[in-house]
Design a protein around this motif. Structure first.
Motif, short mmCIF file in Angstrom:
data_model
loop_
_atom_site.label_atom_id
_atom_site.label_comp_id
_atom_site.label_asym_id
_atom_site.label_seq_id
_atom_site.Cartn_x
_atom_site.Cartn_y
_atom_site.Cartn_z
N GLN A 37 -2.39 -4.31 13.42
CA GLN A 37 -3.43 -3.62 12.66
C GLN A 37 -3.02 -3.39 11.21
N ALA A 38 -1.87 -3.91 10.77
CA ALA A 38 -1.43 -3.70 9.39
C ALA A 38 -1.12 -5.04 8.72
N PRO A 39 -2.13 -5.91 8.61
CA PRO A 39 -1.89 -7.25 8.07
C PRO A 39 -1.86 -7.29 6.55
N ASN A 40 -2.25 -6.21 5.89
CA ASN A 40 -2.38 -6.24 4.43
C ASN A 40 -1.06 -6.03 3.71
N GLN A 41 0.01 -5.72 4.47
CA GLN A 41 1.26 -5.43 3.79
C GLN A 41 1.86 -6.68 3.17
N GLY A 42 1.83 -7.78 3.93
CA GLY A 42 2.38 -9.02 3.40
C GLY A 42 3.85 -8.91 3.10
N THR A 43 4.58 -8.14 3.92
CA THR A 43 5.97 -7.86 3.62
C THR A 43 6.95 -8.60 4.49
N ASP A 44 6.47 -9.21 5.59
CA ASP A 44 7.37 -9.87 6.53
C ASP A 44 8.48 -8.93 6.97
N GLY A 45 8.13 -7.66 7.20
CA GLY A 45 9.09 -6.69 7.69
C GLY A 45 9.89 -6.00 6.60
N LYS A 46 9.68 -6.35 5.32
CA LYS A 46 10.41 -5.70 4.24
C LYS A 46 9.80 -4.35 3.93
N GLY A 47 10.50 -3.58 3.11
CA GLY A 47 9.99 -2.27 2.74
C GLY A 47 9.12 -2.33 1.50
N LEU A 48 8.42 -1.25 1.28
CA LEU A 48 7.58 -1.10 0.10
C LEU A 48 7.99 0.20 -0.58
N GLU A 49 8.56 0.11 -1.74
CA GLU A 49 9.02 1.30 -2.43
C GLU A 49 7.84 2.22 -2.74
N GLY A 50 7.93 3.46 -2.27
CA GLY A 50 6.86 4.42 -2.48
C GLY A 50 5.83 4.46 -1.38
N LYS A 51 5.92 3.54 -0.41
CA LYS A 51 4.92 3.51 0.67
C LYS A 51 4.94 4.79 1.50
N GLY A 52 6.14 5.33 1.77
CA GLY A 52 6.23 6.53 2.58
C GLY A 52 5.53 7.72 1.94
N VAL A 53 5.64 7.82 0.61
CA VAL A 53 4.98 8.92 -0.11
C VAL A 53 3.46 8.80 0.05
N LEU A 54 2.94 7.59 -0.12
CA LEU A 54 1.50 7.39 -0.02
C LEU A 54 1.00 7.57 1.41
N ASN A 55 1.76 7.06 2.40
CA ASN A 55 1.33 7.22 3.78
C ASN A 55 1.34 8.69 4.20
N ASN A 56 2.26 9.46 3.67
CA ASN A 56 2.28 10.89 3.95
C ASN A 56 0.99 11.55 3.47
N ARG A 57 0.57 11.22 2.24
CA ARG A 57 -0.67 11.78 1.68
C ARG A 57 -1.90 11.28 2.44
N LEU A 58 -1.91 9.98 2.74
CA LEU A 58 -3.08 9.41 3.41
C LEU A 58 -3.22 9.95 4.83
N SER A 59 -2.10 10.03 5.56
CA SER A 59 -2.18 10.54 6.92
C SER A 59 -2.57 12.01 6.92
N GLU A 60 -2.07 12.78 5.94
CA GLU A 60 -2.49 14.17 5.80
C GLU A 60 -4.01 14.25 5.62
N PHE A 61 -4.54 13.41 4.75
CA PHE A 61 -5.98 13.42 4.46
C PHE A 61 -6.79 13.15 5.72
N PHE A 62 -6.41 12.12 6.46
CA PHE A 62 -7.19 11.75 7.65
C PHE A 62 -6.99 12.74 8.79
N MET A 63 -5.75 13.15 9.03
CA MET A 63 -5.49 14.07 10.13
C MET A 63 -6.13 15.44 9.88
#
Length: 258
Positions: A37-63
């Motif tokens: 369900q997460a095909p937009n990353q295009g990372t092949d398993g690599k990390g995304l600098e700053g992704k955790g900060v954004l996911n924290n905000r986004l998950s807070e918003f939805f939850m």
């Protein structure tokens, strides 16, 4: 301050002991979660600098939004840029996937062209075992192996469809099509009463999102753009929803980490 005891670490998050019994601190990492369900990353398993900060905000918003409309979740409050306080729950060993449009695995499995609207939202179950490739399972498997009972399944479907209604409406409001998404479901007890809640997170790591903006406006060649995956999904979704942190801009958006 000393770091609390680590309870669990996955690809995208770490859980620590919470400050009170029955709570956990959920820390969002930058590592890429492996999810159909997460095909937009295009990372092949690599990390995304700053992704955790954004996911924290986004998950807070939805939850928080789900809590506000009476859909129970484990989310309590955000603590800082990367951490949030959540309720401890017994996670069911089955992921619940809701599909609104054909894409990814269902298109490959059934030969349905990507982007095709499904007659109704389709709910699927996947057994949470990475060694087995998280295979799709039927309700009969779930009940027979004791992962959940029939009442749990009925509640899971009702919960997933309410989440789908909420997410679909929110996403459409900012020009995004919710193709499909995955949620984890947990059990909590309130005295002698048990109920199911939405656990884990809701973010681009477990949603497939397509961009609908600009579809009516021809490009320079006069062609009308077709819907497709949302570019720079973490930053762009946070920006459209109004939860982009002030220190995350177009110059500090998530970037690939080798």
């Amino acid at each position: 301050m000393a770091r609390r005891k680590k309870v669990y670490e996955g690809k995208a998050k770490i859980l620590y002991e919470g400050p009170e019994p029955g709570t956990l601190i959920q820390y969002f990492k930058d590592d890429a979660a492996q999810s159909e369900q997460a095909p937009n990353q295009g990372t092949d398993g690599k990390g995304l600098e700053g992704k955790g900060v954004l996911n924290n905000r986004l998950s807070e918003f939805f939850m928080a939004g789900l809590n506000a409309i009476g859909v129970p979740t484990h989310f309590m409050r955000r603590l800082n840029m990367r951490e949030q306080l959540v309720r401890m729950a017994e996670i069911l060993p089955v992921d619940v996937v809701v599909r609104n449009f054909a894409a990814g695995e269902i298109s490959q499995r059934l030969g349905i062209p990507e982007g095709t609207a499904l007659p109704r939202p389709i709910v699927e179950y996947y057994y949470k075992d990475e060694k087995l490739g998280s295979p799709m399972v039927a309700e009969e498997h779930i009940v027979a192996f004791g992962w959940a009972n029939q009442q749990d399944l009925d509640d899971m479907v009702a919960l997933a469809l309410r989440v789908n209604d909420f997410l679909s409406g929110v996403m459409l409001g900012v020009g995004v099509r919710l193709m499909d998404f995955r949620i984890e479901v947990g059990r909590i007890w309130e005295g002698d009463y048990m109920r199911l809640i939405v656990a884990d997170e809701i973010s681009p790591d477990n949603c497939r999102l397509w961009d609908l903006r600009g579809l009516e406006t021809p490009d320079r060649e006069g062609q009308v753009r077709e819907p497709g995956p949302l570019n720079d999904v973490y930053t762009e979704l946070a920006r459209r929803l109004g939860v982009l942190p002030s220190n995350v801009t177009h110059t500090t958006k998530p970037t690939l980490i080798n």
